[in-house]
Design a protein around this motif. Sequence first.
Motif, PDB file in Angstrom:
ATOM      1  N   ALA A   1      17.884 -37.115  26.450  1.00  0.00           N
ATOM      2  CA  ALA A   1      18.166 -36.627  25.097  1.00  0.00           C
ATOM      3  C   ALA A   1      16.941 -35.965  24.490  1.00  0.00           C
ATOM      4  N   SER A   2      17.160 -34.834  23.837  1.00  0.00           N
ATOM      5  CA  SER A   2      16.069 -34.186  23.104  1.00  0.00           C
ATOM      6  C   SER A   2      16.621 -33.693  21.777  1.00  0.00           C
ATOM      7  N   ALA A   3      15.729 -33.479  20.818  1.00  0.00           N
ATOM      8  CA  ALA A   3      16.159 -32.967  19.515  1.00  0.00           C
ATOM      9  C   ALA A   3      15.956 -31.465  19.488  1.00  0.00           C
ATOM     10  N   ALA A   4      16.838 -30.761  18.809  1.00  0.00           N
ATOM     11  CA  ALA A   4      16.681 -29.315  18.706  1.00  0.00           C
ATOM     12  C   ALA A   4      15.506 -28.994  17.794  1.00  0.00           C
ATOM     13  N   ARG A   5      14.643 -28.062  18.230  1.00  0.00           N
ATOM     14  CA  ARG A   5      13.569 -27.598  17.353  1.00  0.00           C
ATOM     15  C   ARG A   5      14.107 -26.418  16.534  1.00  0.00           C
ATOM     16  N   ASP A   6      13.391 -26.035  15.500  1.00  0.00           N
ATOM     17  CA  ASP A   6      13.862 -24.898  14.716  1.00  0.00           C
ATOM     18  C   ASP A   6      13.924 -23.663  15.603  1.00  0.00           C
ATOM     19  N   GLY A   7      15.077 -23.018  15.672  1.00  0.00           N
ATOM     20  CA  GLY A   7      15.203 -21.823  16.502  1.00  0.00           C
ATOM     21  C   GLY A   7      14.762 -20.595  15.725  1.00  0.00           C
ATOM     22  N   LEU A   8      14.254 -19.579  16.451  1.00  0.00           N
ATOM     23  CA  LEU A   8      13.884 -18.331  15.784  1.00  0.00           C
ATOM     24  C   LEU A   8      15.142 -17.523  15.453  1.00  0.00           C
ATOM     25  N   ARG A   9      16.075 -17.577  16.363  1.00  0.00           N
ATOM     26  CA  ARG A   9      17.336 -16.878  16.117  1.00  0.00           C
ATOM     27  C   ARG A   9      18.408 -17.555  16.946  1.00  0.00           C
TER      28      ARG A   9
END
Length: 340
Positions: free
Chosen positions: A325-333
């Motif tokens: 499991a990993s958490a989503a990081r802020d995406g650029l787009r």
Amino acid sequence: MFRTDNDDVDQHVSTTLPVGEEVARLLRVAHERYRNLDDGAVADYIPALAKVDPKLFGISACSLDGETSDVGDATVPFGIESTSKAFVYALVTNALGHDAVKDKIGVNNTGMPFNSVMAIELHEGSPRNPMVNAGAIATTALMPGASPDEQWTAILAGLSAFAGRQLVMDDDIYESEMRTNQRNLALARLLQSYGRLDNDPQEMVDIYTRQCSLRVTAHDLAVMGATLAGGGVNPVTREKVVSPQVCRDTLAVIATSGMYERSGEWLFEIGIPAKSGVGGGIVAITPGKGAVGTFSPPLDEAGNSVRGQYAIAYLSRAAGLNVFASAARDGLRDHRAPKL
Ligand code: GLU
């Protein structure tokens, strides 16, 4: 099937275990959620195991700082059984090295029950995997020692170092297994017939049965597991038991085959390398964080403790133990699928 009954629990993702108080609380919640579940049946092919109280249920966790939490029957002793295979594999790999054990035993899942004869026959006598009985007996036989007694002494000392205390055998389980051990003896003789076992089959089955008859608790399993989660150093005694490379090998092997022929589904749903035993124990290990040990005797058809599976499934989510499991990081787009 692994119904996990956990859709209401948020998937927690982190790089460390929650702090001790929070782990203790989660253990209490897991115990409360599943203590009245009465699916499964106590193993009865070994007469001494059939006598165990099916209501017993304990959960324990150990962090890499050696902080432990116990709930329910976490200090009640039971037969370690197949859970010993993971730790003996680690000890033997530590003594002989990665390649020697991999070449002699193999690391692939057999896809067949733990005591399968067919798995050996289909693969030219290769035991294929150290977590099934044939491979475990062959692994035990590789333990260095000038005599079976010396080999046993080394195994007992090594397993005790994992637990951080002197383990002792349950004579009742040992004698009961030795009286009903015809199949394991047949597996050992079959390996010998293929030239895959250099030692005397009867003596090796005797040592293997001793290792399976050791009494441990859920608390012990948590400490033993946390040793493999922390590069081979027992987090309570600080003794260096095996190398970090051996921990990695062992966790990879149990990830593919620690939960009998349900291992793939277990990893998919719960995501923690784990090893179970027909005595009712499970140890689940998240590298870099710690381990959970459970004890509850009723088993599913594959041989995995039912309450133990549910409890670990809950803790996997609630305490962030799933290694995938990993958490989503802020995406650029946002990704846009190509227009077809
Ligand atoms: N001693 C048991 C046997 O050899 C262990 C089985 C298990 O826990 O899977 O049958």
